[in-house]
Design a protein around this motif. Structure first.
Motif, PDB file in Angstrom:
ATOM      1  N   ILE A  29       0.812  -1.221   0.000  1.00  0.00           N
ATOM      2  CA  ILE A  29       0.000   0.000   0.000  1.00  0.00           C
ATOM      3  C   ILE A  29       0.848   1.274   0.000  1.00  0.00           C
ATOM      4  CG2 ILE A  29      -1.868  -1.162   1.228  1.00  0.00           C
ATOM      5  CD1 ILE A  29      -1.047   0.329   3.754  1.00  0.00           C
ATOM      6  N   LEU A  30       2.163   1.147   0.181  1.00  0.00           N
ATOM      7  CA  LEU A  30       3.000   2.346   0.263  1.00  0.00           C
ATOM      8  C   LEU A  30       2.882   3.260  -0.957  1.00  0.00           C
ATOM      9  CD1 LEU A  30       6.314   1.095   1.941  1.00  0.00           C
ATOM     10  CD2 LEU A  30       4.433   2.383   2.972  1.00  0.00           C
ATOM     11  N   PRO A  31       2.880   2.736  -2.207  1.00  0.00           N
ATOM     12  CA  PRO A  31       2.781   3.669  -3.348  1.00  0.00           C
ATOM     13  C   PRO A  31       1.521   4.515  -3.338  1.00  0.00           C
ATOM     14  CG  PRO A  31       3.475   1.485  -4.079  1.00  0.00           C
ATOM     15  CD  PRO A  31       3.077   1.354  -2.644  1.00  0.00           C
ATOM     16  N   TYR A  32       0.441   4.019  -2.745  1.00  0.00           N
ATOM     17  CA  TYR A  32      -0.816   4.758  -2.742  1.00  0.00           C
ATOM     18  C   TYR A  32      -0.783   5.951  -1.788  1.00  0.00           C
ATOM     19  CZ  TYR A  32      -2.548   0.719  -5.293  1.00  0.00           C
ATOM     20  OH  TYR A  32      -2.712  -0.274  -6.231  1.00  0.00           O
ATOM     21  N   PHE A  33       0.218   6.010  -0.916  1.00  0.00           N
ATOM     22  CA  PHE A  33       0.374   7.177  -0.045  1.00  0.00           C
ATOM     23  C   PHE A  33       1.073   8.337  -0.757  1.00  0.00           C
ATOM     24  CE2 PHE A  33       0.035   3.973   3.409  1.00  0.00           C
ATOM     25  CZ  PHE A  33      -0.965   4.581   4.151  1.00  0.00           C
ATOM     26  N   LEU A  34       1.747   8.053  -1.878  1.00  0.00           N
ATOM     27  CA  LEU A  34       2.589   9.064  -2.516  1.00  0.00           C
ATOM     28  C   LEU A  34       1.850  10.363  -2.857  1.00  0.00           C
ATOM     29  CD1 LEU A  34       5.007   7.066  -4.858  1.00  0.00           C
ATOM     30  CD2 LEU A  34       5.617   8.606  -2.988  1.00  0.00           C
ATOM     31  N   PRO A  35       0.690  10.329  -3.541  1.00  0.00           N
ATOM     32  CA  PRO A  35       0.047  11.605  -3.880  1.00  0.00           C
ATOM     33  C   PRO A  35      -0.279  12.459  -2.654  1.00  0.00           C
ATOM     34  CG  PRO A  35      -0.938   9.805  -5.113  1.00  0.00           C
ATOM     35  CD  PRO A  35      -0.056   9.178  -4.082  1.00  0.00           C
ATOM     36  N   GLU A  36      -0.816  11.836  -1.613  1.00  0.00           N
ATOM     37  CA  GLU A  36      -1.173  12.586  -0.407  1.00  0.00           C
ATOM     38  C   GLU A  36       0.072  13.154   0.275  1.00  0.00           C
ATOM     39  OE1 GLU A  36      -3.666  11.907   3.776  1.00  0.00           O
ATOM     40  OE2 GLU A  36      -3.565  10.328   2.265  1.00  0.00           O
ATOM     41  N   VAL A  37       1.140  12.352   0.339  1.00  0.00           N
ATOM     42  CA  VAL A  37       2.365  12.816   0.981  1.00  0.00           C
ATOM     43  C   VAL A  37       3.015  13.935   0.180  1.00  0.00           C
ATOM     44  CG1 VAL A  37       4.705  12.122   1.626  1.00  0.00           C
ATOM     45  CG2 VAL A  37       2.776  10.656   2.205  1.00  0.00           C
ATOM     46  N   LEU A  38       3.007  13.825  -1.141  1.00  0.00           N
ATOM     47  CA  LEU A  38       3.584  14.884  -1.974  1.00  0.00           C
ATOM     48  C   LEU A  38       2.834  16.199  -1.814  1.00  0.00           C
ATOM     49  CD1 LEU A  38       4.407  12.938  -5.259  1.00  0.00           C
ATOM     50  CD2 LEU A  38       6.044  13.999  -3.690  1.00  0.00           C
ATOM     51  N   GLY A  39       1.525  16.132  -1.592  1.00  0.00           N
ATOM     52  CA  GLY A  39       0.776  17.352  -1.319  1.00  0.00           C
ATOM     53  C   GLY A  39       1.238  18.047  -0.048  1.00  0.00           C
ATOM     54  N   ILE A  40       1.840  17.292   0.864  1.00  0.00           N
ATOM     55  CA  ILE A  40       2.367  17.862   2.106  1.00  0.00           C
ATOM     56  C   ILE A  40       3.809  18.329   1.936  1.00  0.00           C
ATOM     57  CG2 ILE A  40       2.885  17.377   4.533  1.00  0.00           C
ATOM     58  CD1 ILE A  40       0.674  15.221   4.418  1.00  0.00           C
ATOM     59  N   THR A  41       4.625  17.506   1.268  1.00  0.00           N
ATOM     60  CA  THR A  41       6.062  17.773   1.236  1.00  0.00           C
ATOM     61  C   THR A  41       6.473  18.809   0.187  1.00  0.00           C
ATOM     62  OG1 THR A  41       6.392  15.890  -0.256  1.00  0.00           O
ATOM     63  CG2 THR A  41       6.612  15.482   2.100  1.00  0.00           C
ATOM     64  N   ILE A  42       5.761  18.881  -0.929  1.00  0.00           N
ATOM     65  CA  ILE A  42       6.179  19.810  -1.983  1.00  0.00           C
ATOM     66  C   ILE A  42       6.236  21.256  -1.494  1.00  0.00           C
ATOM     67  CG2 ILE A  42       5.475  20.829  -4.189  1.00  0.00           C
ATOM     68  CD1 ILE A  42       4.697  18.085  -5.155  1.00  0.00           C
ATOM     69  N   PRO A  43       5.192  21.793  -0.831  1.00  0.00           N
ATOM     70  CA  PRO A  43       5.297  23.192  -0.377  1.00  0.00           C
ATOM     71  C   PRO A  43       6.467  23.439   0.574  1.00  0.00           C
ATOM     72  CG  PRO A  43       3.021  22.457  -0.308  1.00  0.00           C
ATOM     73  CD  PRO A  43       3.844  21.240  -0.569  1.00  0.00           C
ATOM     74  N   VAL A  44       6.666  22.541   1.531  1.00  0.00           N
ATOM     75  CA  VAL A  44       7.761  22.733   2.488  1.00  0.00           C
ATOM     76  C   VAL A  44       9.111  22.653   1.787  1.00  0.00           C
ATOM     77  CG1 VAL A  44       8.838  21.832   4.581  1.00  0.00           C
ATOM     78  CG2 VAL A  44       6.358  21.830   4.375  1.00  0.00           C
ATOM     79  N   CYS A  45       9.239  21.741   0.827  1.00  0.00           N
ATOM     80  CA  CYS A  45      10.509  21.609   0.104  1.00  0.00           C
ATOM     81  C   CYS A  45      10.758  22.790  -0.832  1.00  0.00           C
ATOM     82  CB  CYS A  45      10.531  20.296  -0.668  1.00  0.00           C
ATOM     83  SG  CYS A  45      10.595  18.842   0.401  1.00  0.00           S
ATOM     84  N   VAL A  46       9.699  23.421  -1.321  1.00  0.00           N
ATOM     85  CA  VAL A  46       9.871  24.662  -2.086  1.00  0.00           C
ATOM     86  C   VAL A  46      10.488  25.737  -1.198  1.00  0.00           C
ATOM     87  CG1 VAL A  46       8.620  26.576  -3.154  1.00  0.00           C
ATOM     88  CG2 VAL A  46       8.064  24.235  -3.783  1.00  0.00           C
ATOM     89  N   LEU A  47       9.954  25.879   0.012  1.00  0.00           N
ATOM     90  CA  LEU A  47      10.509  26.863   0.951  1.00  0.00           C
ATOM     91  C   LEU A  47      11.960  26.542   1.280  1.00  0.00           C
ATOM     92  CD1 LEU A  47      10.042  29.253   2.893  1.00  0.00           C
ATOM     93  CD2 LEU A  47       9.230  27.610   4.579  1.00  0.00           C
ATOM     94  N   LEU A  48      12.245  25.268   1.527  1.00  0.00           N
ATOM     95  CA  LEU A  48      13.605  24.862   1.866  1.00  0.00           C
ATOM     96  C   LEU A  48      14.574  25.143   0.718  1.00  0.00           C
ATOM     97  CD1 LEU A  48      15.665  23.437   3.688  1.00  0.00           C
ATOM     98  CD2 LEU A  48      14.874  21.260   2.732  1.00  0.00           C
ATOM     99  N   SER A  49      14.226  24.721  -0.489  1.00  0.00           N
ATOM    100  CA  SER A  49      15.150  24.875  -1.612  1.00  0.00           C
ATOM    101  C   SER A  49      15.371  26.341  -1.966  1.00  0.00           C
ATOM    102  CB  SER A  49      14.628  24.108  -2.832  1.00  0.00           C
ATOM    103  OG  SER A  49      13.330  24.543  -3.186  1.00  0.00           O
ATOM    104  N   VAL A  50      14.316  27.148  -1.964  1.00  0.00           N
ATOM    105  CA  VAL A  50      14.465  28.572  -2.297  1.00  0.00           C
ATOM    106  C   VAL A  50      15.320  29.280  -1.254  1.00  0.00           C
ATOM    107  CG1 VAL A  50      13.223  30.764  -2.521  1.00  0.00           C
ATOM    108  CG2 VAL A  50      12.359  28.725  -3.658  1.00  0.00           C
TER     109      VAL A  50
END
Length: 379
Positions: free
Chosen positions: A49-70
């Motif tokens: 079931i791990l792959p099915y968590f990816l979309p939901e987790v990416l919705g959480i991690t992408i914004p924070v990683c944008v802040l981190l990388s910038v």
């Protein structure tokens, strides 16, 4: 200028991919372990079931990683006086901001798509895997404890042989007018029908009792079908694509009208009126959640743009060679102010105190803070 722009965007993309890869891998593992412990899933099912968590987790991690990388990339550039070199060449440092904001806008749209993918593929896929694995889950628990209790049935067994139960007593709780059913069988096989969402118990040689009525001994094999959750996706904002929400909202409005008619027709002070009032309040809250959900997804997604704006402004002002200084200077107020405001606006719109568009309040605060910080940025 084009070479410098490509260099900066390349550094941003590399930092972003590294950050989102690490954080997503960690969160997917945590969420999978939590789901496994909560549902008693064996390790093989958790991995499935791990792959099915990816979309939901990416919705959480992408914004924070944008802040981190910038913040990390631009802190390094500011600390190395790269912006001073640009200004000396007659190029204002804020010209790069348009490229960064374009990148943030693209990631915002991708984040919104992640929420859609989670509703349409992630959650239904995970549920299908768990349903399909119910026999394995039940057998693993029965081998260990010799008994199993679920909301749909309970079973006590003397011995588990392969995928079959020997000398099992199965109790199926009553539903509505259907009485409680007890089946004692020499051999029971647990099967699953994932398409219809049913659990099938194939029982051989035993007796069956429904309520107080006994049907006696059956020498052959009988099958008992236990309905689980419906095969269709539930009417819940996390399970519906944005295109499906208007139709679901219409169904809720029709149900709400029916409950309201029942409430008005019921005598004052009666239990029927109180029950109808509770149902009406629950339906109204569920309807507001559905109506707010498309706006909430776009607002959550476009936090990427707000984080890129704030991270850029803070990094250019701090001029620190410590790569994480800019990130924590941004993330601390974001965690203290932005996320609580986002949850508060979600709550008050759900309760109906403000229109759904008010959920953008937290994002507007981000955009305003970023614009104010960018004004008069020292080089």
């Amino acid at each position: 200028m084009k070479i410098w722009t490509r260099h900066v965007l390349g550094e941003l993309v590399k930092a972003f991919i590294l950050a989102v890869g690490i954080t997503t891998f960690f969160l997917v593992g945590v969420m999978g372990a939590r789901e496994g412990l909560r549902n008693g899933l064996p390790p093989a099912v958790v991995v499935e079931i791990l792959p099915y968590f990816l979309p939901e987790v990416l919705g959480i991690t992408i914004p924070v990683c944008v802040l981190l990388s910038v913040s990390v990339v631009f802190s390094r550039l500011a600390g190395a006086n790269e912006f001073l070199a640009l200004a000396a060449a007659g190029i204002h440092p804020l010209r790069i901001a348009w490229n960064v904001l374009t990148w943030g806008t693209i990631l915002s749209v991708i984040t919104v798509g992640c929420y859609e993918l989670s509703a349409m593929w992630g959650r239904p896929g995970m549920r299908r895997v768990i349903y399909r694995s119910l026999p394995r889950i039940a057998l693993a628990r029965l081998r260990l404890d010799k008994s199993l209790t679920t909301p749909y049935f309970s079973v006590v067994v003397r011995e588990v042989e392969g995928n079959r139960l020997r000398d099992a007593v199965i109790t199926i709780p009553g539903r509505g007018e259907q009485p409680e059913i007890t089946i004692s069988a020499e051999m029971v096989e647990i099967l699953i029908d994932p398409d219809r969402g049913n659990l099938v118990l194939r029982c051989s040689r035993g007796d069956i009792t429904a309520g107080e009525k006994s049907y006696g001994f059956f020498p052959d094999t009988i099958e008992r079908v236990i309905p689980l959750e419906p095969a269709s996706r539930p009417v819940n904002r996390h399970w519906l694509a944005m295109a499906e929400i208007p139709q679901a909202a219409e169904k809720l409005r029709a149900e709400l009208a029916r409950v309201l008619a029942t409430e008005l027709a019921a005598p004052a002070g009666s239990s029927e009126k109180a029950q109808a009032q509770r149902q009406r309040r629950e339906l109204e809250q569920q309807l507001r959640r559905l109506v707010t959900e498309p706006i909430r997804r776009w607002a959550n997604g476009f936090s990427c743009l707000g984080f890129a704006l704030v991270g850029l402004a803070v990094a250019m002002r701090v001029h620190s060679e410590n790569l994480l200084t800019g990130f924590f200077l941004c993330f601390t107020p974001v965690s203290v102010a932005y996320y609580p405001l986002l949850m508060f606006s979600d709550q008050i719109t759900t309760l109906g105190y403000l229109p759904p568009i008010a959920i953008w309040c937290a994002n507007l605060g981000l955009f305003l803070a970023g614009i104010l910080l960018l004004r008069g940025v020292p080089v």
